[in-house]
Design a protein around this motif. Structure first.
Motif, PDB file in Angstrom:
ATOM      1  N   ILE A   1       0.847  -1.204   0.000  1.00  0.00           N
ATOM      2  CA  ILE A   1       0.000   0.000   0.000  1.00  0.00           C
ATOM      3  C   ILE A   1       0.876   1.245   0.000  1.00  0.00           C
ATOM      4  N   SER A   2       2.020   1.146   0.705  1.00  0.00           N
ATOM      5  CA  SER A   2       3.082   2.151   0.635  1.00  0.00           C
ATOM      6  C   SER A   2       2.692   3.577   0.994  1.00  0.00           C
ATOM      7  N   SER A   3       1.746   3.763   1.904  1.00  0.00           N
ATOM      8  CA  SER A   3       1.588   5.082   2.493  1.00  0.00           C
ATOM      9  C   SER A   3       2.281   5.051   3.851  1.00  0.00           C
ATOM     10  N   VAL A   4       2.381   6.203   4.496  1.00  0.00           N
ATOM     11  CA  VAL A   4       3.070   6.241   5.788  1.00  0.00           C
ATOM     12  C   VAL A   4       2.372   5.340   6.789  1.00  0.00           C
ATOM     13  N   VAL A   5       1.042   5.418   6.822  1.00  0.00           N
ATOM     14  CA  VAL A   5       0.287   4.617   7.793  1.00  0.00           C
ATOM     15  C   VAL A   5       0.471   3.123   7.507  1.00  0.00           C
ATOM     16  N   ALA A   6       0.488   2.766   6.224  1.00  0.00           N
ATOM     17  CA  ALA A   6       0.621   1.352   5.871  1.00  0.00           C
ATOM     18  C   ALA A   6       1.982   0.825   6.287  1.00  0.00           C
ATOM     19  N   LEU A   7       3.030   1.626   6.053  1.00  0.00           N
ATOM     20  CA  LEU A   7       4.367   1.181   6.451  1.00  0.00           C
ATOM     21  C   LEU A   7       4.442   1.067   7.967  1.00  0.00           C
TER      22      LEU A   7
END
Lengths: 493, 117
Positions: A324-330
């Motif tokens: 997903i590679s958003s900040v929250v996903a990471l």
């Protein structure tokens, strides 16, 4: 002294490992190994503190300047993973003494602690170093130790499992070596920070693409990402109980760290996740891993094997987060790295207690366990609940972040599938509960079997307790992983 | 022209494929390990080829030489060779114990015996 912490982290267990062979008395060796791994834990706590206070630490090995010499670079991500590895490694080692005594003869016990520390050093080295070739060397140190550790199992199938893992692992490591060779060919440097600077200019080159492909496939082999997971179930099922707990809590976590490090830091998100169609590939493979492995887990008779398949499924969730590679996903991925280590560490230690008393981890050994071994069974239930992801456990926290990230990125379908995957986990955990509390123990056994020894039970419950504690008081992991994710992705998203 | 001047890279690719094929296709564990060795050796040759600089001298400082070959990949590959030896010896040790436990080093026979129990 304090400025040498990054290297101390690795060198302590590395030097201690051969020293174990000189002590020879099993209990003494255990005590010595405990000292060393506690020291490593203290070092990692100090490192994290230092990174939180003053930012990334750069340590030059032998005083050589960075791009030429080997650099150990500790940033938030490293420091966090180091803490997870040393913490779990120490907790598992605390429990090791009685279980190892039961499962191995005297000579092998010494070898076991020696290999344990060697593997520990290798894993810490992979995480601490900032040099890609150093990564390969430490990867092989930890892998070779792991193969030998698995082969210490009592069942002869452990030999076969170790051999299969050796073949797969060596191919994976050699792939990484090829990738590193390509990178060096194009950039003339092995330093990660230096690579990250030079790679964007030559992104379109086929050689860089090939390097990326080799490295990602190699790391995913180590990570046991579906469909490269074939080695994992057998290796976990037939290894000595303590080894399984150790590997499940640390080895795949380090591989995941490596994947994040290469994708995000070395190659950069722009290259690896935006310009390549890797996003959908990771999400797809991750979700397939979740479903296939979870369904296979339902049908397993051996519970160690069942939890091994469940590990493959959990790796799937973490990879979805990278996809997903958003900040929250990471952040969700990094949280799950920690949380999954807690769950599986606790669960496999509880199983070690079961094997200690009953000599078996098959599902029929669970019959009536709620009455004969209430504490062990209780640990398995709480760990299982955390694995499913119920509120008030750590499993809930990471899944919550993952689902939030999916919804934020308008991937409703992914969020739905993550929830569905957790439901399958509920099915296989329920099988244990059913056997433990709703079936009668065989008459012959009920009288003789008691609770697992305290030295096994206490570490188990420390990890299980941590599952609940960090499920309620989420500040530490959430803050650190949040900051780490922010730091890794910079101002991109 | 391109094919002949870069022939060592073609050798690397050839050896790599032979090695990987042996690991996958051979049923005998010893032959699998030999395959794995060939696979690893191909990577060694690759690294050594990378270090060569056209017209470069051996990397020893001397009068009248301006261009030197790059010694670093060679040093790296020394480490990798050691790793390869360790892997091979561990694998052979495992094979000895497998032979004792199963009475065979053929993958098919071992798997047949596993299916029974």
């Amino acid at each position: 002294m304090l400025s040498h912490l990054p290297i101390l982290q690795v060198i302590l267990p590395l030097v201690a490992a051969p020293s174990c062979m000189m002590i020879r008395r099993a209990n003494l060796v255990w005590f010595f190994a405990m000292l060393v791994s506690t020291a490593a834990l203290v070092v990692s706590v100090l490192l994290l503190q230092q990174v939180l206070d003053t930012g990334p630490i750069s340590y030059r090995l032998g005083g050589w300047e960075a791009p030429w010499g080997i650099e150990y670079r500790i940033d938030l991500l490293n420091a966090w993973v180091l803490l997870v590895i040393t913490g779990l490694g120490t907790a598992v080692l605390t429990a090791a003494r009685v279980s190892v005594q039961r499962e191995m003869d005297d000579l092998r016990q010494t070898v076991f602690y020696s290999l344990y520390l060697l593997c520990f050093a290798g894993l810490l080295g992979i995480v601490a170093t900032g040099d890609v070739f150093n990564v390969f060397v430490f990867l092989e140190i930890s892998s070779l130790a792991t193969y030998a550790l698995i082969a210490l199992g009592r069942d002869r199938r452990s030999l076969w499992a170790a051999f299969q893992y050796l073949i797969m692992g060596t191919i994976g490591a050699t792939f990484i070596l090829i990738g590193i060779g390509f990178l060096y060919m194009m950039t003339g440097t092995l330093n990660m920070a230096d690579l990250a600077q030079r790679l964007p200019e030559i992104n379109s080159s086929n050689t860089v693409l090939a390097a990326f492909a080799f490295i990602v496939v190699g790391v995913c082999l180590k990570l046991a990402l579906f469909p490269l997971h074939m080695w994992l179930p057998n290796a976990y099922a037939f290894a000595p109980s303590i080894v399984t707990a150790f590997l499940a809590a640390t080895a795949t976590k380090v591989a995941l760290y490596l994947l994040v490090r290469f994708i995000v830091t070395v190659f950069g998100v722009d290259f690896s996740l935006t310009s390549l169609p890797l996003q959908s590939l990771f999400i797809g493979l991750g979700l397939m891993g979740v479903f296939v492995a979870s369904v296979v887990a339902i049908y397993q008779v051996d519970i160690k094997r069942m939890l091994a398949y469940s590990s493959v499924a959990q790796v799937g969730y973490m990879v979805v987060g990278i996809g997903i590679s958003s900040v929250v996903a990471l952040q969700a991925t990094l949280l799950h790295l920690f949380n999954h280590a807690l769950m599986k560490g606790g669960l496999f230690l509880a199983l070690a207690g079961l094997v200690y008393r009953l000599g078996s981890s098959r599902i029929d050994a669970f019959n009536g366990l709620g009455r004969t071994m209430p504490w062990t069974m209780g640990a398995i239930v709480v760990g299982g609940i955390s694995l499913i992801g119920m509120p008030l456990t750590v499993g809930f926290v990471s899944k919550w972040y993952l689902i939030t990230a999916a919804i934020e990125s308008d991937m409703w379908f992914v969020a739905l599938l993550v929830v569905l995957g957790s439901l399958i986990a509920a099915i296989y955990i329920w099988r244990l509960v059913e056997a433990g509390y709703f079936r009668e123990a065989p008459v012959a056994r009920a009288a003789t079997v008691g609770e697992a020894p305290l030295s096994l039970l206490v570490p188990t419950w420390i990890l299980i307790g941590a599952n609940i504690y960090f499920g309620i008081d989420t500040r530490l992991p959430v803050e650190v992983t949040g900051a780490a994710a922010q730091y890794l992705l910079g101002g991109i998203q | 022209m391109l094919v002949t001047s870069l022939y060592n890279y073609w050798v690397v690719i050839g050896l790599m494929m032979i090695g990987l094929y042996m690991v996958v296709a051979q049923g005998n564990l010893i032959k699998k390990i030999i395959g794995l060795n060939i696979f690893q050796t191909s990577v060694f040759i690759f690294y050594i080829s990378v270090g060569k600089v056209d017209g470069g001298a051996a990397p020893i400082l001397s009068e009248g030489e301006a261009v030197y070959s790059n010694p670093l990949p060679h040093v790296l590959i020394l480490t990798a060779i050691v790793v390869g030896i360790a892997t091979t010896s561990l694998a052979l040790a495992l094979i000895i114990r497998i032979k004792r436990a199963y009475g065979s080093v053929e993958e098919r026979e071992i798997q047949a015996e596993e299916a029974q129990c």
